[in-house]
Write a protein that holds these residues in place. Structure first.
Motif, mmCIF file in Angstrom:
data_model
loop_
_atom_site.group_PDB
_atom_site.id
_atom_site.type_symbol
_atom_site.label_atom_id
_atom_site.label_comp_id
_atom_site.label_asym_id
_atom_site.label_seq_id
_atom_site.Cartn_x
_atom_site.Cartn_y
_atom_site.Cartn_z
ATOM 1 N N TRP A 52 37.531 46.234 31.221
ATOM 2 C CA TRP A 52 38.580 45.230 31.430
ATOM 3 C C TRP A 52 38.213 44.243 32.537
ATOM 4 O O TRP A 52 38.732 43.127 32.573
ATOM 5 C CB TRP A 52 39.910 45.928 31.750
ATOM 6 C CG TRP A 52 40.399 46.820 30.654
ATOM 7 C CD1 TRP A 52 40.152 46.673 29.304
ATOM 8 C CD2 TRP A 52 41.203 47.999 30.774
ATOM 9 N NE1 TRP A 52 40.759 47.686 28.609
ATOM 10 C CE2 TRP A 52 41.419 48.514 29.479
ATOM 11 C CE3 TRP A 52 41.781 48.660 31.861
ATOM 12 C CZ2 TRP A 52 42.165 49.668 29.238
ATOM 13 C CZ3 TRP A 52 42.533 49.802 31.628
ATOM 14 C CH2 TRP A 52 42.715 50.299 30.324
ATOM 15 N N ILE A 54 35.344 42.931 33.114
ATOM 16 C CA ILE A 54 34.350 41.913 32.728
ATOM 17 C C ILE A 54 35.021 40.562 32.448
ATOM 18 O O ILE A 54 34.635 39.540 33.035
ATOM 19 C CB ILE A 54 33.477 42.410 31.556
ATOM 20 C CG1 ILE A 54 32.530 43.527 32.058
ATOM 21 C CG2 ILE A 54 32.661 41.257 30.959
ATOM 22 C CD1 ILE A 54 31.694 44.169 30.961
ATOM 23 N N PRO A 55 36.059 40.506 31.579
ATOM 24 C CA PRO A 55 36.710 39.192 31.410
ATOM 25 C C PRO A 55 37.384 38.684 32.685
ATOM 26 O O PRO A 55 37.522 37.472 32.873
ATOM 27 C CB PRO A 55 37.732 39.429 30.286
ATOM 28 C CG PRO A 55 37.852 40.899 30.133
ATOM 29 C CD PRO A 55 36.583 41.513 30.644
ATOM 30 N N VAL A 56 37.803 39.600 33.553
ATOM 31 C CA VAL A 56 38.385 39.162 34.832
ATOM 32 C C VAL A 56 37.326 38.427 35.658
ATOM 33 O O VAL A 56 37.566 37.312 36.156
ATOM 34 C CB VAL A 56 38.950 40.370 35.623
ATOM 35 C CG1 VAL A 56 39.302 39.967 37.052
ATOM 36 C CG2 VAL A 56 40.177 40.942 34.910
ATOM 37 N N GLU A 58 34.717 36.950 34.662
ATOM 38 C CA GLU A 58 34.385 35.659 34.041
ATOM 39 C C GLU A 58 35.403 34.581 34.398
ATOM 40 O O GLU A 58 35.069 33.400 34.448
ATOM 41 C CB GLU A 58 34.302 35.816 32.512
ATOM 42 C CG GLU A 58 33.074 36.598 32.076
ATOM 43 C CD GLU A 58 33.103 36.953 30.594
ATOM 44 O OE1 GLU A 58 34.073 36.568 29.902
ATOM 45 O OE2 GLU A 58 32.156 37.632 30.138
ATOM 46 N N GLN A 59 36.648 34.992 34.640
ATOM 47 C CA GLN A 59 37.682 34.008 34.964
ATOM 48 C C GLN A 59 37.876 33.810 36.469
ATOM 49 O O GLN A 59 38.607 32.922 36.896
ATOM 50 C CB GLN A 59 39.012 34.409 34.315
ATOM 51 C CG GLN A 59 38.935 34.331 32.796
ATOM 52 C CD GLN A 59 40.165 34.939 32.151
ATOM 53 O OE1 GLN A 59 41.167 34.274 31.969
ATOM 54 N NE2 GLN A 59 40.095 36.223 31.826
ATOM 55 N N CYS A 60 37.244 34.670 37.259
ATOM 56 C CA CYS A 60 37.357 34.542 38.722
ATOM 57 C C CYS A 60 36.126 33.894 39.324
ATOM 58 O O CYS A 60 36.147 33.508 40.488
ATOM 59 C CB CYS A 60 37.525 35.911 39.379
ATOM 60 S SG CYS A 60 39.124 36.627 39.099
ATOM 61 N N ALA B 3 39.030 28.236 37.555
ATOM 62 C CA ALA B 3 38.259 29.474 37.667
ATOM 63 C C ALA B 3 37.932 29.719 39.132
ATOM 64 O O ALA B 3 37.725 28.786 39.895
ATOM 65 C CB ALA B 3 36.976 29.346 36.861
ATOM 66 N N ASN B 4 37.869 30.976 39.515
ATOM 67 C CA ASN B 4 37.395 31.362 40.845
ATOM 68 C C ASN B 4 38.471 31.291 41.909
ATOM 69 O O ASN B 4 38.319 31.875 42.969
ATOM 70 C CB ASN B 4 36.192 30.484 41.254
ATOM 71 C CG ASN B 4 35.427 31.035 42.429
ATOM 72 O OD1 ASN B 4 35.421 32.233 42.652
ATOM 73 N ND2 ASN B 4 34.820 30.176 43.181
ATOM 74 N N PHE B 235 46.345 38.616 36.792
ATOM 75 C CA PHE B 235 45.881 39.438 35.673
ATOM 76 C C PHE B 235 46.891 40.570 35.482
ATOM 77 O O PHE B 235 47.450 41.068 36.456
ATOM 78 C CB PHE B 235 44.470 39.983 35.949
ATOM 79 C CG PHE B 235 43.417 38.899 35.949
ATOM 80 C CD1 PHE B 235 42.882 38.437 34.754
ATOM 81 C CD2 PHE B 235 42.985 38.330 37.137
ATOM 82 C CE1 PHE B 235 41.928 37.421 34.747
ATOM 83 C CE2 PHE B 235 42.036 37.306 37.141
ATOM 84 C CZ PHE B 235 41.505 36.855 35.942
ATOM 85 N N ARG B 247 40.669 41.891 25.593
ATOM 86 C CA ARG B 247 40.227 40.616 26.148
ATOM 87 C C ARG B 247 41.308 39.532 26.054
ATOM 88 O O ARG B 247 41.483 38.742 26.981
ATOM 89 C CB ARG B 247 38.931 40.168 25.452
ATOM 90 C CG ARG B 247 38.194 39.061 26.147
ATOM 91 C CD ARG B 247 36.798 38.868 25.563
ATOM 92 N NE ARG B 247 35.796 39.602 26.293
ATOM 93 C CZ ARG B 247 35.084 39.078 27.300
ATOM 94 N NH1 ARG B 247 35.280 37.837 27.677
ATOM 95 N NH2 ARG B 247 34.180 39.795 27.919
ATOM 96 N N LEU B 250 43.832 39.793 28.677
ATOM 97 C CA LEU B 250 43.306 39.640 30.032
ATOM 98 C C LEU B 250 43.089 38.167 30.376
ATOM 99 O O LEU B 250 42.164 37.810 31.096
ATOM 100 C CB LEU B 250 42.005 40.440 30.187
ATOM 101 C CG LEU B 250 42.226 41.959 30.301
ATOM 102 C CD1 LEU B 250 40.960 42.735 30.011
ATOM 103 C CD2 LEU B 250 42.748 42.313 31.689
ATOM 104 N N LYS B 252 43.873 34.906 32.346
ATOM 105 C CA LYS B 252 44.389 34.541 33.660
ATOM 106 C C LYS B 252 45.707 33.781 33.510
ATOM 107 O O LYS B 252 45.839 32.896 32.660
ATOM 108 C CB LYS B 252 43.350 33.649 34.325
ATOM 109 C CG LYS B 252 43.447 33.582 35.799
ATOM 110 C CD LYS B 252 42.222 32.841 36.361
ATOM 111 C CE LYS B 252 42.289 32.847 37.866
ATOM 112 N NZ LYS B 252 41.160 32.104 38.437
#
Lengths: 258, 258
Positions: A52, A54-56, A58-60, B3-4, B235, B247, B250, B252
């Protein structure tokens, strides 16, 4: 480093990372020692496994195209396994082989030149999950409403900790071995774990102190240039402000440009 | 929210804000209750007065043009005065009239439609400096090498706290009245301050607990939509993750989009 942002330390993980904002938690202690130098962002998500997260991630974590105005992640800690190691049918369970593959995917997200999120400025540390106390966690599970069965095993989590070391060796990433540090300090005895584990799974203040200590050791050893004592504050200490021309001495600086 | 990044609470101030990352400090407690919802960035700078913090805010708060990919500051606390109120010839001293003007300038930086940093999404709270214990601070100053004279006065800091309330009233900004809350809890007696002040100027854990308590009260009263209980985690909680299609569950989310 654009206006509004400072470079950051990003903590990726599960509830044990999320709890890092407790007093004396490792996030709190990092934020304290890196104050005015790097921000700490906690991306710990209670109950999450590697699948779970991994997609987090990618979005962070910004892609290279998006990154210019955003904070640079200077250190990324990846600390999962405590939930992956849960026993089926617990839905958090991720089989060991898939856990290894997920850890590789997480590291490669930022460390692989062909990743859209490749970031050579980011140092990566892999943390092993802490040991499990079966009697303590069994008690905690039994207290839940309705009561739940013991779903974490000492030997299983140990095997997941072993996997972290193996993957790290394979990828050339440094490890912060929380499992071994706590198990050693517990005298390699089940009853020694109560000092470090609050419920058999999550950490006490003493547990977080161990994590903070070995994390700072890893930074000192492997990334000495980012020890807090080697960084300058982004804005100067007040006794360095120029009385004649304060504004020109108050220019934002790169914490690493010392 | 790119993102980020996540939206943030920004804490602007002096050493009393900087110390907010101590265990039980108000930054640590905010980071804990806003975990997974808003990041907390500490822009407390030891020894700074309002004069010096103005260029800092200009470099920490993005202009409207730069803002799109950056985190939105949802709450900005402005907490200065403890150093402005230092007595001349201490170089931190800022005269009361200039302190008032500086507070106005700080608030207008984000709240005035003609400012390049105008940000209607940002809620602003002005905090009053805590009361000073002259005997405690005199002892601390005497212990320094070389010893220093008493440079903070109870009555002077009280006048600076009064000025915060006046400026806030004038500008229509809410106040978190740290000065009055601590003085009241101290029984309005000098000897009652030792519970809340560690050296006559900086706060103990009990002092920060008071700040956290009245800050959360102010949020509940004036900005109830940003109480942590009203926000969703960016999340989802792990038991909300879709087993069939993790996915897609998940994605954002905006913490405020509840």
């Amino acid at each position: 480093m654009a206006a509004n942002v400072q470079d950051v330390i990003m903590l990726l993980g599960d509830s044990i990372t999320q709890g890092g904002w407790e007093p004396h938690g490792f996030a709190q202690q990092l934020a304290y020692v890196y104050n005015r130098k790097l921000d700490v962002v906690n991306r710990g998500m209670s109950g999450y496994n590697t699948e779970w997260i991994i997609p987090v991630l990618e979005q962070c974590f910004a892609t290279r195209d998006d990154r210019a105005p955003l904070p640079t992640v200077r250190l990324l800690t990846i600390w999962l396994g405590a939930n992956d190691a849960a026993q089926p049918p617990t839905r958090q369970h991720v089989p060991l082989a898939q856990y290894r593959a997920n850890l590789r995917a997480l590291v490669r997200t930022v460390a692989s030149p062909d990743s859209p999120r490749y970031s050579p400025a980011t140092r990566v540390l892999l943390l092993t999950p802490p040991p499990v106390s079966e009697p303590m966690w069994a008690r905690r599970q039994a207290e839940k409403v309705p009561p739940r069965a013991l779903d974490r095993r000492f030997d299983v989590t140990r095997a997941y900790a072993d996997a972290v070391r193996e993957v790290a060796g394979e990828l050339g990433v440094h490890v912060v071995d929380v499992w071994s540090a706590i198990w050693t300090r517990a005298g390699e005895k089940e009853e020694g774990l109560a000092e470090y584990l609050r419920d058999g799974l999550h950490l006490t203040e003493s547990g977080y102190n161990v994590v903070f200590e070995i994390l700072m050791e890893a930074i000192s050893t492997h990334f000495p240039e980012m020890h807090p004592d080697k960084l300058q504050p982004v804005f100067p200490y007040f006794d360095e402000i120029d009385d004649e021309d304060p504004r020109s001495s108050l220019q934002k600086r790169d914490a690493f440009a010392t």
